[in-house]
Scaffold this motif. Structure first.
Motif, PDB file in Angstrom:
ATOM      1  N   PRO A   1      48.897  48.030  58.612  1.00  9.97           N
ATOM      2  CA  PRO A   1      48.724  46.513  58.831  1.00  9.97           C
ATOM      3  C   PRO A   1      49.728  45.897  58.188  1.00  9.97           C
ATOM      4  O   PRO A   1      49.875  46.070  56.880  1.00  9.97           O
ATOM      5  N   VAL A   2      50.208  44.776  58.562  1.00  6.41           N
ATOM      6  CA  VAL A   2      50.928  43.959  58.044  1.00  6.41           C
ATOM      7  C   VAL A   2      50.252  43.035  57.132  1.00  6.41           C
ATOM      8  O   VAL A   2      49.239  42.117  57.674  1.00  6.41           O
ATOM      9  N   THR A   3      50.213  42.937  55.765  1.00  5.53           N
ATOM     10  CA  THR A   3      49.542  42.349  54.880  1.00  5.53           C
ATOM     11  C   THR A   3      50.039  40.693  54.576  1.00  5.53           C
ATOM     12  O   THR A   3      51.390  40.704  54.648  1.00  5.53           O
ATOM     13  N   VAL A   4      49.091  39.713  54.525  1.00  5.89           N
ATOM     14  CA  VAL A   4      49.715  38.243  54.678  1.00  5.89           C
ATOM     15  C   VAL A   4      48.859  37.512  53.435  1.00  5.89           C
ATOM     16  O   VAL A   4      47.502  37.768  53.443  1.00  5.89           O
ATOM     17  N   LEU A   5      49.750  36.864  52.820  1.00  2.93           N
ATOM     18  CA  LEU A   5      49.099  35.913  51.997  1.00  2.93           C
ATOM     19  C   LEU A   5      49.408  34.418  52.651  1.00  2.93           C
ATOM     20  O   LEU A   5      50.521  34.017  53.035  1.00  2.93           O
ATOM     21  N   VAL A   6      48.132  33.569  52.727  1.00  2.00           N
ATOM     22  CA  VAL A   6      48.422  32.235  53.325  1.00  2.00           C
ATOM     23  C   VAL A   6      48.495  31.150  52.252  1.00  2.00           C
ATOM     24  O   VAL A   6      47.633  31.266  51.471  1.00  2.00           O
ATOM     25  N   VAL A   7      49.454  30.173  52.290  1.00  2.72           N
ATOM     26  CA  VAL A   7      49.763  29.510  51.291  1.00  2.72           C
ATOM     27  C   VAL A   7      49.727  28.067  51.875  1.00  2.72           C
ATOM     28  O   VAL A   7      50.385  27.694  52.709  1.00  2.72           O
TER      29      VAL A   7
ATOM     30  N   VAL B   1      40.803  23.507  54.426  1.00  2.00           N
ATOM     31  CA  VAL B   1      40.319  23.819  55.837  1.00  2.00           C
ATOM     32  C   VAL B   1      41.259  24.562  56.556  1.00  2.00           C
ATOM     33  O   VAL B   1      41.016  25.283  57.250  1.00  2.00           O
ATOM     34  N   PHE B   2      42.465  23.977  56.436  1.00  2.00           N
ATOM     35  CA  PHE B   2      43.521  24.567  57.326  1.00  2.00           C
ATOM     36  C   PHE B   2      43.632  26.002  57.090  1.00  2.00           C
ATOM     37  O   PHE B   2      44.078  26.777  57.622  1.00  2.00           O
ATOM     38  N   ARG B   3      43.980  26.082  55.673  1.00  2.00           N
ATOM     39  CA  ARG B   3      44.064  27.486  54.877  1.00  2.00           C
ATOM     40  C   ARG B   3      43.104  28.434  55.669  1.00  2.00           C
ATOM     41  O   ARG B   3      43.408  29.583  55.790  1.00  2.00           O
ATOM     42  N   ALA B   4      41.777  28.120  55.110  1.00  2.00           N
ATOM     43  CA  ALA B   4      40.725  29.069  55.674  1.00  2.00           C
ATOM     44  C   ALA B   4      40.657  29.363  57.220  1.00  2.00           C
ATOM     45  O   ALA B   4      40.548  30.625  57.504  1.00  2.00           O
ATOM     46  N   GLY B   5      41.074  28.344  57.929  1.00  2.00           N
ATOM     47  CA  GLY B   5      41.355  28.472  59.376  1.00  2.00           C
ATOM     48  C   GLY B   5      42.204  29.518  59.762  1.00  2.00           C
ATOM     49  O   GLY B   5      42.008  30.278  60.457  1.00  2.00           O
ATOM     50  N   MET B   6      43.448  29.413  59.210  1.00  2.00           N
ATOM     51  CA  MET B   6      44.591  30.149  59.369  1.00  2.00           C
ATOM     52  C   MET B   6      44.321  31.577  58.989  1.00  2.00           C
ATOM     53  O   MET B   6      44.691  32.313  59.853  1.00  2.00           O
ATOM     54  N   ALA B   7      43.651  31.686  57.781  1.00  2.00           N
ATOM     55  CA  ALA B   7      43.300  33.019  57.483  1.00  2.00           C
ATOM     56  C   ALA B   7      42.438  33.724  58.630  1.00  2.00           C
ATOM     57  O   ALA B   7      42.386  34.920  58.652  1.00  2.00           O
ATOM     58  N   THR B   8      41.358  32.880  58.993  1.00  2.00           N
ATOM     59  CA  THR B   8      40.579  33.525  59.878  1.00  2.00           C
ATOM     60  C   THR B   8      41.449  33.985  61.187  1.00  2.00           C
ATOM     61  O   THR B   8      41.300  35.127  61.674  1.00  2.00           O
ATOM     62  N   VAL B   9      42.259  33.063  61.750  1.00  2.00           N
ATOM     63  CA  VAL B   9      43.056  33.282  62.878  1.00  2.00           C
ATOM     64  C   VAL B   9      43.669  34.443  62.918  1.00  2.00           C
ATOM     65  O   VAL B   9      43.799  35.492  63.430  1.00  2.00           O
ATOM     66  N   LEU B  10      44.652  34.678  61.688  1.00  2.00           N
ATOM     67  CA  LEU B  10      45.432  35.759  61.359  1.00  2.00           C
ATOM     68  C   LEU B  10      44.676  37.076  61.217  1.00  2.00           C
ATOM     69  O   LEU B  10      44.970  38.108  61.780  1.00  2.00           O
TER      70      LEU B  10
ATOM     71  N   GLU C   1      44.791  34.019  49.603  1.00  2.00           N
ATOM     72  CA  GLU C   1      45.081  32.691  49.876  1.00  2.00           C
ATOM     73  C   GLU C   1      45.741  31.905  48.511  1.00  2.00           C
ATOM     74  O   GLU C   1      45.137  32.421  47.580  1.00  2.00           O
ATOM     75  N   ALA C   2      46.483  31.168  48.678  1.00  2.00           N
ATOM     76  CA  ALA C   2      47.090  30.378  47.568  1.00  2.00           C
ATOM     77  C   ALA C   2      47.192  28.798  47.920  1.00  2.00           C
ATOM     78  O   ALA C   2      47.544  28.424  49.028  1.00  2.00           O
ATOM     79  N   ALA C   3      46.893  27.812  47.245  1.00  2.00           N
ATOM     80  CA  ALA C   3      46.640  26.428  47.316  1.00  2.00           C
ATOM     81  C   ALA C   3      48.083  25.742  47.002  1.00  2.00           C
ATOM     82  O   ALA C   3      48.309  24.535  47.173  1.00  2.00           O
TER      83      ALA C   3
END
Length: 219
Positions: free
Chosen positions: A5-11, A16-25, A36-38
């Protein structure tokens, strides 16, 4: 890259957008979200700790912005690829991100299919762009003026070059803001972008580069 699996960090600075994108991915095949990072500083620290294959990076964030973080990550961790996901579609932002080392550039309006393709592609060494971004990149390199700018640091906008010149003359953010009739926050953000584009770690290093190029002189 091995078949894993390709591992991803969402920044992104919007939780809300960050959590949503993490869910989509996380729902996409072949992808695992590892963190995740802010902001950019959190992103740099998280990459050092988690070693993700991909960082999905916003550009405009408080503190350390996405451009500076991208330059730092791609320099320190060449095995981690950065894919920009932002609302900014101006040429300055696009080419600054590419010069900082980004391997892809998408707008936040992109659908899951485009994001999936960009993340997997970047993990395999490809460079992918959203449709409108690709058009801008092609148009830029097709232009006869693409390499014609002889001003120092052509990767900077005119305003950024002006701010760098004033920095080189010894002015601080407050004085620059007053001179150019800008807010201090705007100047602070522009200085952050300048450091990222020049790959300078500090203001002092950027000033030294500027003076070597002839900026900061009277007149």
């Amino acid at each position: 890259m091995p078949d894993e699996p390709v591992t991803v960090l969402v920044v992104d600075d919007h939780p809300v957008f960050r959590a949503g994108m993490a869910t989509v991915l996380g729902d996409l095949p072949g992808i695992t979200v590892v963190g995740e990072a802010a902001d950019g500083a959190e992103a740099v620290a998280a990459v050092a700790r988690l070693a993700p294959h991909i960082v999905l990076m916003d550009l405009r964030m408080p503190g350390v912005g996405g451009l500076e973080a991208t330059a730092t990550i791609t320099t320190r961790h060449p095995d981690t690829a950065v894919v920009v996901l932002t609302m900014d579609e101006d040429d300055d932002s696009i080419f600054a991100a590419l010069r900082a080392g980004a391997r892809g550039y998408l707008l936040k309006e992109a659908d899951g299919t485009d994001i999936h393709r960009a993340v997997l592609g970047a993990a395999h060494g490809e460079a992918l762009f959203g449709p409108r971004i690709a058009q801008r990149v092609l148009a830029h390199f097709a232009s006869p003026h693409a390499a014609a700018d002889t001003a120092p640091f052509p990767q900077l906008t005119d305003r950024e070059r002006q701010i760098l010149d004033l920095l080189s003359r010894g002015l601080d953010n407050t004085a620059i803001a007053r001179r150019l009739t800008l807010s201090e926050k705007t100047v602070r953000n522009r200085v952050s972008d300048i450091l990222a584009k020049l790959r300078a770690r500090t203001r002092a290093e950027a000033i030294a580069l500027a003076r070597d190029a002839g900026l900061g002189r009277p007149g």
